[in-house]
Enzyme design. Structure first.
Site, PDB file in Angstrom:
ATOM      1  N   ARG A  77       0.854  -1.178   0.000  1.00 16.60           N
ATOM      2  CA  ARG A  77       0.000   0.000   0.000  1.00 16.60           C
ATOM      3  C   ARG A  77       0.896   1.235   0.000  1.00 16.60           C
ATOM      4  O   ARG A  77       1.931   1.275   0.675  1.00 16.60           O
ATOM      5  CB  ARG A  77      -0.899   0.034   1.234  1.00 16.60           C
ATOM      6  CG  ARG A  77      -1.841   1.237   1.189  1.00 16.60           C
ATOM      7  CD  ARG A  77      -2.764   1.295   2.366  1.00 16.60           C
ATOM      8  NE  ARG A  77      -3.647   2.472   2.216  1.00 16.60           N
ATOM      9  CZ  ARG A  77      -4.255   3.058   3.213  1.00 16.60           C
ATOM     10  NH1 ARG A  77      -4.116   2.604   4.451  1.00 16.60           N
ATOM     11  NH2 ARG A  77      -5.019   4.108   2.999  1.00 16.60           N
ATOM     12  N   HIS A  78       0.516   2.230  -0.741  1.00 15.11           N
ATOM     13  CA  HIS A  78       1.262   3.480  -0.808  1.00 15.11           C
ATOM     14  C   HIS A  78       1.475   4.074   0.583  1.00 15.11           C
ATOM     15  O   HIS A  78       0.760   3.754   1.529  1.00 15.11           O
ATOM     16  CB  HIS A  78       0.534   4.488  -1.703  1.00 15.11           C
ATOM     17  CG  HIS A  78      -0.855   4.790  -1.223  1.00 15.11           C
ATOM     18  ND1 HIS A  78      -1.123   5.643  -0.177  1.00 15.11           N
ATOM     19  CD2 HIS A  78      -2.052   4.310  -1.633  1.00 15.11           C
ATOM     20  CE1 HIS A  78      -2.420   5.695   0.028  1.00 15.11           C
ATOM     21  NE2 HIS A  78      -3.021   4.891  -0.842  1.00 15.11           N
ATOM     22  N   GLY A  79       2.432   4.976   0.707  1.00 17.15           N
ATOM     23  CA  GLY A  79       2.670   5.686   1.959  1.00 17.15           C
ATOM     24  C   GLY A  79       1.528   6.647   2.273  1.00 17.15           C
ATOM     25  O   GLY A  79       0.652   6.906   1.448  1.00 17.15           O
ATOM     26  N   GLN A  80       1.568   7.171   3.483  1.00 16.34           N
ATOM     27  CA  GLN A  80       0.518   8.091   3.939  1.00 16.34           C
ATOM     28  C   GLN A  80       0.392   9.300   3.006  1.00 16.34           C
ATOM     29  O   GLN A  80       1.384   9.900   2.616  1.00 16.34           O
ATOM     30  CB  GLN A  80       0.831   8.587   5.350  1.00 16.34           C
ATOM     31  CG  GLN A  80      -0.232   9.531   5.896  1.00 16.34           C
ATOM     32  CD  GLN A  80       0.230  10.283   7.116  1.00 16.34           C
ATOM     33  OE1 GLN A  80       1.180  11.063   7.063  1.00 16.34           O
ATOM     34  NE2 GLN A  80      -0.434  10.037   8.232  1.00 16.34           N
ATOM     35  N   ASN A  95      -5.121  10.563   3.806  1.00 17.64           N
ATOM     36  CA  ASN A  95      -5.051   9.582   4.901  1.00 17.64           C
ATOM     37  C   ASN A  95      -4.887  10.295   6.234  1.00 17.64           C
ATOM     38  O   ASN A  95      -5.580   9.995   7.202  1.00 17.64           O
ATOM     39  CB  ASN A  95      -3.870   8.619   4.722  1.00 17.64           C
ATOM     40  CG  ASN A  95      -3.927   7.783   3.478  1.00 17.64           C
ATOM     41  OD1 ASN A  95      -2.909   7.564   2.846  1.00 17.64           O
ATOM     42  ND2 ASN A  95      -5.102   7.298   3.092  1.00 17.64           N
ATOM     43  N   GLY A  98     -10.223   7.570  -3.248  1.00 17.67           N
ATOM     44  CA  GLY A  98     -10.650   7.022  -4.536  1.00 17.67           C
ATOM     45  C   GLY A  98      -9.641   7.343  -5.618  1.00 17.67           C
ATOM     46  O   GLY A  98      -8.458   7.067  -5.487  1.00 17.67           O
ATOM     47  N   ARG A 118       0.044   8.992  -5.687  1.00 18.69           N
ATOM     48  CA  ARG A 118       0.518   8.431  -4.419  1.00 18.69           C
ATOM     49  C   ARG A 118       1.241   7.105  -4.630  1.00 18.69           C
ATOM     50  O   ARG A 118       2.213   6.804  -3.948  1.00 18.69           O
ATOM     51  CB  ARG A 118      -0.632   8.287  -3.431  1.00 18.69           C
ATOM     52  CG  ARG A 118      -1.816   7.450  -3.913  1.00 18.69           C
ATOM     53  CD  ARG A 118      -3.010   7.660  -2.977  1.00 18.69           C
ATOM     54  NE  ARG A 118      -4.193   6.907  -3.310  1.00 18.69           N
ATOM     55  CZ  ARG A 118      -5.220   7.378  -4.008  1.00 18.69           C
ATOM     56  NH1 ARG A 118      -5.183   8.616  -4.498  1.00 18.69           N
ATOM     57  NH2 ARG A 118      -6.283   6.637  -4.225  1.00 18.69           N
ATOM     58  N   GLU A 162      -7.100   2.494  -6.949  1.00 19.45           N
ATOM     59  CA  GLU A 162      -8.087   2.347  -5.882  1.00 19.45           C
ATOM     60  C   GLU A 162      -9.472   2.341  -6.506  1.00 19.45           C
ATOM     61  O   GLU A 162      -9.665   2.815  -7.632  1.00 19.45           O
ATOM     62  CB  GLU A 162      -7.933   3.519  -4.903  1.00 19.45           C
ATOM     63  CG  GLU A 162      -8.936   3.570  -3.772  1.00 19.45           C
ATOM     64  CD  GLU A 162      -8.838   2.401  -2.822  1.00 19.45           C
ATOM     65  OE1 GLU A 162      -9.416   1.333  -3.151  1.00 19.45           O
ATOM     66  OE2 GLU A 162      -8.202   2.541  -1.761  1.00 19.45           O
ATOM     67  N   HIS A 189     -13.046   3.509  -7.490  1.00 20.22           N
ATOM     68  CA  HIS A 189     -13.565   4.847  -7.786  1.00 20.22           C
ATOM     69  C   HIS A 189     -14.810   5.051  -6.924  1.00 20.22           C
ATOM     70  O   HIS A 189     -15.743   4.249  -6.975  1.00 20.22           O
ATOM     71  CB  HIS A 189     -13.886   4.948  -9.268  1.00 20.22           C
ATOM     72  CG  HIS A 189     -14.356   6.289  -9.706  1.00 20.22           C
ATOM     73  ND1 HIS A 189     -13.970   7.465  -9.107  1.00 20.22           N
ATOM     74  CD2 HIS A 189     -15.189   6.644 -10.690  1.00 20.22           C
ATOM     75  CE1 HIS A 189     -14.542   8.480  -9.709  1.00 20.22           C
ATOM     76  NE2 HIS A 189     -15.308   8.010 -10.682  1.00 20.22           N
TER      77      HIS A 189
END
Length: 173
Positions: free
Chosen positions: A3-6, A10, A17, A52, A76, A78
């Site tokens: 998962r991408h970083g903050q 977030n 989305g 991201r 992600e 939509h």
């Protein structure tokens, strides 16, 4: 799957989305801290084309030095007009359906869980054909990882932390 970083969203408890929030300084540090946890025998990085995920991929690839492929199918889910809205105003009605992969954002101009599932599985099928059993890194968002975990492990993850690593094995057909 990473998962991408903050992101700014977030940090602020907002729904992203397909929106394009960038990584925060904390998010950048989160990504740098997981690099050593990634196996050295991976052959490529596949990433969502959202900023991201691109930022996360660039940070990871400073060390990994792998071929990178961006694919919009790894985005992600939509969520339409809910993008940028607070999770706390929506989460109570959403969490049970989300836990079981049954959410449907079409009434908000977004996509259903079935549409998300089909695009993610289509992407994975193409990656399997291209990479033929190689280990790969996939950079994406929490909703994608959540759905894959539900599909393949039949469990709902309570939370998917930023920069967390999740392993899935996709066997050859």
């Amino acid at each position: 799957f990473i998962r991408h970083g903050q992101t700014e969203y977030n940090r602020d408890g907002l729904m992203a989305g397909h929106s394009e929030p960038k990584l925060t300084e904390e998010g950048i540090e989160q990504v740098k801290n997981i690099i050593l946890q990634i196996p050295n025998d991976c052959g490529a990085i596949y990433s969502s084309d959202l900023i991201r995920c691109k930022q996360t991929t660039e940070i990871l690839n400073e060390k990994l030095q792998l071929p990178v492929f961006f694919d919009a199918r790894l985005r992600e889910r939509h969520i339409g007009s809910l993008e940028g809205k607070s999770w706390k105003n929506f989460a109570a009605n959403f969490s049970e359906k989300d836990d079981h992969g049954q959410y449907n954002f079409t009434s908000f101009g977004g996509e259903s869980s079935e549409v998300l599932k089909n695009r993610i599985l289509s992407c994975i099928a193409d990656i399997k054909k291209d990479k033929k059993g190689d280990k790969i890194v996939v950079v994406t968002s929490g909703g994608v990882i959540h759905l894959l975990n539900f599909i393949f492990n039949k469990t709902a993850l309570e939370q998917i932390h930023n920069s967390s690593i999740h392993e899935f094995e996709f066997l050859e057909n």
